[in-house]
Design an enzyme around this catalytic site. Structure first.
Site, PDB file in Angstrom:
ATOM      1  N   CYS A 136       0.831  -1.204   0.000  1.00  0.00           N
ATOM      2  CA  CYS A 136       0.000   0.000   0.000  1.00  0.00           C
ATOM      3  C   CYS A 136       0.868   1.257   0.000  1.00  0.00           C
ATOM      4  CB  CYS A 136      -0.937  -0.014   1.209  1.00  0.00           C
ATOM      5  SG  CYS A 136      -1.971   1.453   1.279  1.00  0.00           S
ATOM      6  N   CYS A 139      -0.565   4.155   2.005  1.00  0.00           N
ATOM      7  CA  CYS A 139      -0.414   4.080   3.463  1.00  0.00           C
ATOM      8  C   CYS A 139       1.036   4.350   3.867  1.00  0.00           C
ATOM      9  CB  CYS A 139      -0.783   2.686   3.979  1.00  0.00           C
ATOM     10  SG  CYS A 139      -2.188   1.948   3.189  1.00  0.00           S
ATOM     11  N   ASP A 140       1.994   3.850   3.093  1.00  0.00           N
ATOM     12  CA  ASP A 140       3.376   3.804   3.565  1.00  0.00           C
ATOM     13  C   ASP A 140       4.342   4.711   2.810  1.00  0.00           C
ATOM     14  OD1 ASP A 140       2.476   1.865   5.309  1.00  0.00           O
ATOM     15  OD2 ASP A 140       3.009   0.209   3.976  1.00  0.00           O
TER      16      ASP A 140
END
Ligand code: FAD
Ligand code: NDP
Length: 316
Positions: A136, A139-140
């Site tokens: 992801c 997200c990261d």
């Protein structure tokens, strides 16, 4: 006993909840409890801009859109609970659903459990999970370890393109590793990725191993040329798997008909499964389109199919 229980809180589940709430079925929706495998709100919670959902001419972020879906379903009386369904008994009616120690019964069920990101299955992916390995970018991607460093994205579909383009906001360079010489992604996304000066396409290549060490996490990947078998190492501090998704159907193995890759089989032109009173909507039964709009559309179909089925089986 519930009239209808919906399992899943992506576009399909919330749309099924909206329609069945407006049909006065007072649906109960289980959105799932956040864990390694469960993401309430579904796959769009992992993305930034959704540009192709009609009604949002300026785009909308995935999480914002799912919050709107949820609010709209709740406005008409859908009840939403943060529970994950852990087993089902569809052998007799009413149907039984279990979440941990709790049991729920319903006359009908709409399954909208969606799909989950896949990894290549390399032991080294596990070793460096969350230490440079991710599925992801949204997200990261902004984590310090990925900034101004080369990164690798594996895959050739829209997810890989989107992840790679997004990561160019942070990375010095993004290598897209693809096992063929042509992307599967939609032309617009593929062209955008190929034209990006920070993106390098590693065609006809697979990732043989994620390289790293105890202290630094991911430090590179070993690529293998699929034609020659020759391997070479490239440096990177991040490895993003973007090779597609597995339908979330383990719960229904041996219970509902599935195709060879685990997608639920629905009767053509409808959301009926092989069990009367159990309906399926969204990515869990769609290996072809897998879009928010098609998932929402089939959530609507499932609610209508379910409403009509309940009317026809009122005597039960
Ligand atoms: P999902 O969104 O997968 O939701 C399934 C839900 O089921 C989840 O909430 C999960 O928590 C829940 N669940 C699963 N098992 C259980 C259980 N046992 N108990 C309770 N709950 C459970 N599509 C577009 O149209 N436009 C885009 O721009 C776009 N971008 C994308 C970007 C990324 C990174 C990804 C991965 C996908 C993207 N897609 C996009 C595709 C889109 O996200 C999916 O088609 C859509 O989310 C499918 O909706 P769904 O409701 O079927 O399932
Ligand atoms: P896809 O199934 O479309 O693509 C998966 C990619 O990973 C393919 O290129 C495939 O290669 C490759 N792959 C699969 N398994 C392996 C493996 N074991 N080793 C190496 N490579 C592998 O999945 P996506 O997640 O990209 O897209 C899913 C759906 O979501 C699509 O319908 C897509 O359109 C949609 N989506 C839409 C977006 C948008 O519109 N902005 C953004 C993201 C997703 P090969 O091509 O050789 O099979």
């Amino acid at each position: 006993m519930e009239k209808v229980i919906i399992i899943g809180s992506g576009p399909a589940g919330y749309t099924a909840a909206l329609y069945s709430a407006r049909a006065n079925l007072s649906p109960l929706l289980f959105e799932g409890e956040l864990s390694k495998d469960i993401l309430p709100g579904g796959q769009l919670m992992t993305t930034t801009e959704v540009e192709n959902y009609p009604g949002f001419p300026e785009g909308v972020t995935g999480p914002e859109m799912m919050e709107l879906f949820k609010k709209q379903a709740e406005r008409f009386g859908a009840r939403i609970e943060s529970k994950t369904i852990t087993s089902v008994d569809f052998s007799k009616r009413p149907f039984t659903l279990v979440s941990g120690k709790e049991t729920f019964q319903a006359k009908s069920i709409i399954i909208a459990t969606g799909a989950t990101a896949k990894y290549l299955g390399l032991p080294s992916e596990e070793t460096y999970m969350n230490r440079g390995v991710s599925a992801c970018a949204t997200c990261d991607g902004a984590l310090p370890r990925f900034r101004n460093k080369p990164l690798v994205v594996v895959g050739g579909g829209d997810t890989a393109m989107e992840e790679a383009i997004f990561l160019t906001n942070y990375a010095s360079k993004v290598h897209i590793v693809h096992r063929r010489d042509k992307f599967r992604a939609s032309k617009i996304m593929a062209d955008r990725a190929i034209a990006n000066p920070k993106i390098v396409c590693e065609w006809n290549s697979t990732v043989d191993e994620v390289l790293g060490d105890e202290k630094l996490g991911v430090t590179g990947v070993r690529l293998k040329d699929v034609n020659t078998g020759v391997t070479r190492d490239i440096e990177c501090t991040g490895y993003f798997s973007a090779i597609g998704h597995k339908p979330n159907t383990d719960l229904f193995k041996g219970v509902l008909d599935m195709d060879e890759t685990g997608y639920l089989v629905t009767k053509p032109g409808s959301t009926y499964t092989n069990i009367d009173g159990v309906f399926a909507a969204g990515d869990v039964q769609d290996r072809v389109y897998r879009q928010a709009i098609t998932a929402a559309g089939s959530g609507c179909m499932a609610a209508i199919d379910c409403t009509r089925w309940l009317e026809a089986n009122e005597h039960e």
